[in-house]
Motif scaffolding. Structure first.
Motif, PDB file in Angstrom:
ATOM      1  N   GLY A  14       0.814  -1.207   0.000  1.00 35.56           N
ATOM      2  CA  GLY A  14       0.000   0.000   0.000  1.00 35.56           C
ATOM      3  C   GLY A  14       0.848   1.258   0.000  1.00 35.56           C
ATOM      4  O   GLY A  14       0.548   2.224  -0.723  1.00 35.56           O
ATOM      5  N   THR A  18       1.094   4.250  -2.885  1.00 37.94           N
ATOM      6  CA  THR A  18       0.940   5.684  -2.636  1.00 37.94           C
ATOM      7  C   THR A  18       2.156   6.463  -3.126  1.00 37.94           C
ATOM      8  O   THR A  18       2.017   7.559  -3.679  1.00 37.94           O
ATOM      9  CB  THR A  18       0.728   5.937  -1.131  1.00 37.94           C
ATOM     10  OG1 THR A  18      -0.515   5.337  -0.734  1.00 37.94           O
ATOM     11  CG2 THR A  18       0.683   7.421  -0.813  1.00 37.94           C
ATOM     12  N   GLY A 160      -7.962   4.920  -3.353  1.00 32.65           N
ATOM     13  CA  GLY A 160      -8.283   3.610  -2.816  1.00 32.65           C
ATOM     14  C   GLY A 160      -9.748   3.233  -2.982  1.00 32.65           C
ATOM     15  O   GLY A 160     -10.091   2.047  -3.018  1.00 32.65           O
ATOM     16  N   SER A 161     -10.600   4.234  -3.086  1.00 37.50           N
ATOM     17  CA  SER A 161     -12.032   3.971  -3.275  1.00 37.50           C
ATOM     18  C   SER A 161     -12.361   3.567  -4.700  1.00 37.50           C
ATOM     19  O   SER A 161     -13.502   3.209  -4.999  1.00 37.50           O
ATOM     20  CB  SER A 161     -12.843   5.232  -2.912  1.00 37.50           C
ATOM     21  OG  SER A 161     -12.620   5.603  -1.566  1.00 37.50           O
ATOM     22  N   SER A 163     -10.483   1.184  -6.514  1.00 35.03           N
ATOM     23  CA  SER A 163      -9.748  -0.061  -6.796  1.00 35.03           C
ATOM     24  C   SER A 163      -8.281   0.171  -7.155  1.00 35.03           C
ATOM     25  O   SER A 163      -7.688  -0.597  -7.918  1.00 35.03           O
ATOM     26  CB  SER A 163     -10.430  -0.836  -7.938  1.00 35.03           C
ATOM     27  OG  SER A 163     -11.771  -1.141  -7.611  1.00 35.03           O
ATOM     28  N   THR A 165      -4.432   0.431  -5.672  1.00 37.22           N
ATOM     29  CA  THR A 165      -3.645   0.035  -4.503  1.00 37.22           C
ATOM     30  C   THR A 165      -2.936   1.242  -3.918  1.00 37.22           C
ATOM     31  O   THR A 165      -2.117   1.878  -4.575  1.00 37.22           O
ATOM     32  CB  THR A 165      -2.598  -1.025  -4.892  1.00 37.22           C
ATOM     33  OG1 THR A 165      -3.258  -2.168  -5.431  1.00 37.22           O
ATOM     34  CG2 THR A 165      -1.779  -1.443  -3.686  1.00 37.22           C
ATOM     35  N   GLU A 166      -3.276   1.582  -2.692  1.00 36.86           N
ATOM     36  CA  GLU A 166      -2.613   2.688  -1.992  1.00 36.86           C
ATOM     37  C   GLU A 166      -2.735   2.455  -0.488  1.00 36.86           C
ATOM     38  O   GLU A 166      -3.397   1.517  -0.051  1.00 36.86           O
ATOM     39  CB  GLU A 166      -3.184   4.040  -2.424  1.00 36.86           C
ATOM     40  CG  GLU A 166      -4.691   4.166  -2.354  1.00 36.86           C
ATOM     41  CD  GLU A 166      -5.175   4.401  -0.943  1.00 36.86           C
ATOM     42  OE1 GLU A 166      -4.551   5.211  -0.243  1.00 36.86           O
ATOM     43  OE2 GLU A 166      -6.173   3.785  -0.544  1.00 36.86           O
ATOM     44  N   GLY A 169      -6.163   2.193   1.724  1.00 36.01           N
ATOM     45  CA  GLY A 169      -6.982   1.014   1.452  1.00 36.01           C
ATOM     46  C   GLY A 169      -6.569  -0.218   2.230  1.00 36.01           C
ATOM     47  O   GLY A 169      -7.298  -1.221   2.252  1.00 36.01           O
ATOM     48  N   TYR A 171      -6.594  -0.622   5.338  1.00 35.10           N
ATOM     49  CA  TYR A 171      -7.437  -0.862   6.519  1.00 35.10           C
ATOM     50  C   TYR A 171      -8.563  -1.858   6.226  1.00 35.10           C
ATOM     51  O   TYR A 171      -9.037  -2.555   7.145  1.00 35.10           O
ATOM     52  CB  TYR A 171      -8.016   0.462   7.031  1.00 35.10           C
ATOM     53  CG  TYR A 171      -9.304   0.884   6.376  1.00 35.10           C
ATOM     54  CD1 TYR A 171     -10.542   0.496   6.907  1.00 35.10           C
ATOM     55  CD2 TYR A 171      -9.299   1.658   5.223  1.00 35.10           C
ATOM     56  CE1 TYR A 171     -11.732   0.882   6.304  1.00 35.10           C
ATOM     57  CE2 TYR A 171     -10.478   2.044   4.612  1.00 35.10           C
ATOM     58  CZ  TYR A 171     -11.685   1.657   5.153  1.00 35.10           C
ATOM     59  OH  TYR A 171     -12.854   2.032   4.547  1.00 35.10           O
ATOM     60  N   LYS A 172      -9.013  -1.955   4.973  1.00 34.38           N
ATOM     61  CA  LYS A 172     -10.134  -2.843   4.668  1.00 34.38           C
ATOM     62  C   LYS A 172      -9.792  -4.314   4.901  1.00 34.38           C
ATOM     63  O   LYS A 172     -10.495  -5.000   5.654  1.00 34.38           O
ATOM     64  CB  LYS A 172     -10.595  -2.623   3.232  1.00 34.38           C
ATOM     65  CG  LYS A 172     -11.170  -1.236   2.979  1.00 34.38           C
ATOM     66  CD  LYS A 172     -11.562  -1.051   1.515  1.00 34.38           C
ATOM     67  CE  LYS A 172     -12.085   0.350   1.263  1.00 34.38           C
ATOM     68  NZ  LYS A 172     -12.435   0.572  -0.171  1.00 34.38           N
TER      69      LYS A 172
END
Length: 214
Positions: A14, A18, A160-161, A163, A165-166, A169, A171-172
């Motif tokens: 992740g 970023t 991240g919302s 799809s 990769t950062e 995301g 935390y999900k």
């Protein structure tokens, strides 16, 4: 601590996502921002109008809405690219509007006589801007450009919302594995802090080397 140590590779993936978003979007934002700043001070009315529209539209459009427009709108016109590329386009174009205004403010700090002297030597607009005005303007705008790119790094969390990769995301999947949400976000925040402090340190070095002495 377990959330970090047990999922080091997940955090690393992740964080690297970023970093990539930040680097590529920053390069795009800087390139487009400088071009648009040149348009806004150009002697050609159509270029000034284009630069003004670019800045006003992007600067006043919510970044999330711009993500929707790019990631969902462009494929309807046959432009199909990886989601990360779409995210770079959205982030880079959005931030370029702010870079444009920062660079333009720097151009306005350069004495008018500098450009006139360059033109008296036979330089055209592009030559005088690139060889005389922009190098001097750059010295004045190093700190605000750094602040703008730090904001870009934090804005990349929106990707991240969609799809991409950062870091945010991460935390999900951690929540699905039962790890504490609080500690998951603590280590995510630490990752963003490392990235933003690195950008800040880089621009501090640039300012000490090329900035205007105070």
């Amino acid at each position: 601590m377990d959330a970090l140590l047990d999922n080091w590779s997940l955090y690393g993936e992740g964080f690297w996502g970023t970093v990539q978003l930040t680097i590529f979007a920053s390069l795009l934002a800087l390139g487009l921002g400088i071009v648009m700043a040149a348009f806004r001070v150009a002697p050609v009315g159509s270029l000034r109008a284009f630069g003004t529209v670019w800045v006003n539209v992007l600067r006043n459009t919510p970044l999330t809405l711009l993500f929707f427009a790019v990631l969902l709108g462009l494929p309807r016109f046959g432009l199909v690219l990886p989601f990360q590329t779409f995210a770079v386009l959205a982030l880079g174009c959005y931030t370029s509007a702010f870079i444009c205004e920062v660079v333009r403010s720097g151009i306005n700090t350069v004495p008018v006589g500098q450009g006139e002297a360059a033109r008296s030597l036979g330089m055209g607009f592009t030559q005088s801007l690139g060889n005389v005005v922009l190098p001097q303007a750059f010295r004045a705008v190093i700190p605000p450009i750094g602040s703008t790119l730090i904001a870009l790094a934090k804005n990349s969390a929106i990707a991240g919302s969609f799809s991409v990769t950062e870091l945010l995301g991460v935390y999900k999947p951690l929540a699905e594995l039962g790890y504490s949400v609080v500690w998951s976000f603590v280590w995510i925040a630490a990752g963003y802090l490392i990235l933003t402090l690195t950008i800040s340190a880089l621009f501090n070095v640039l300012e000490k080397r090329w900035g205007i002495p105070r």
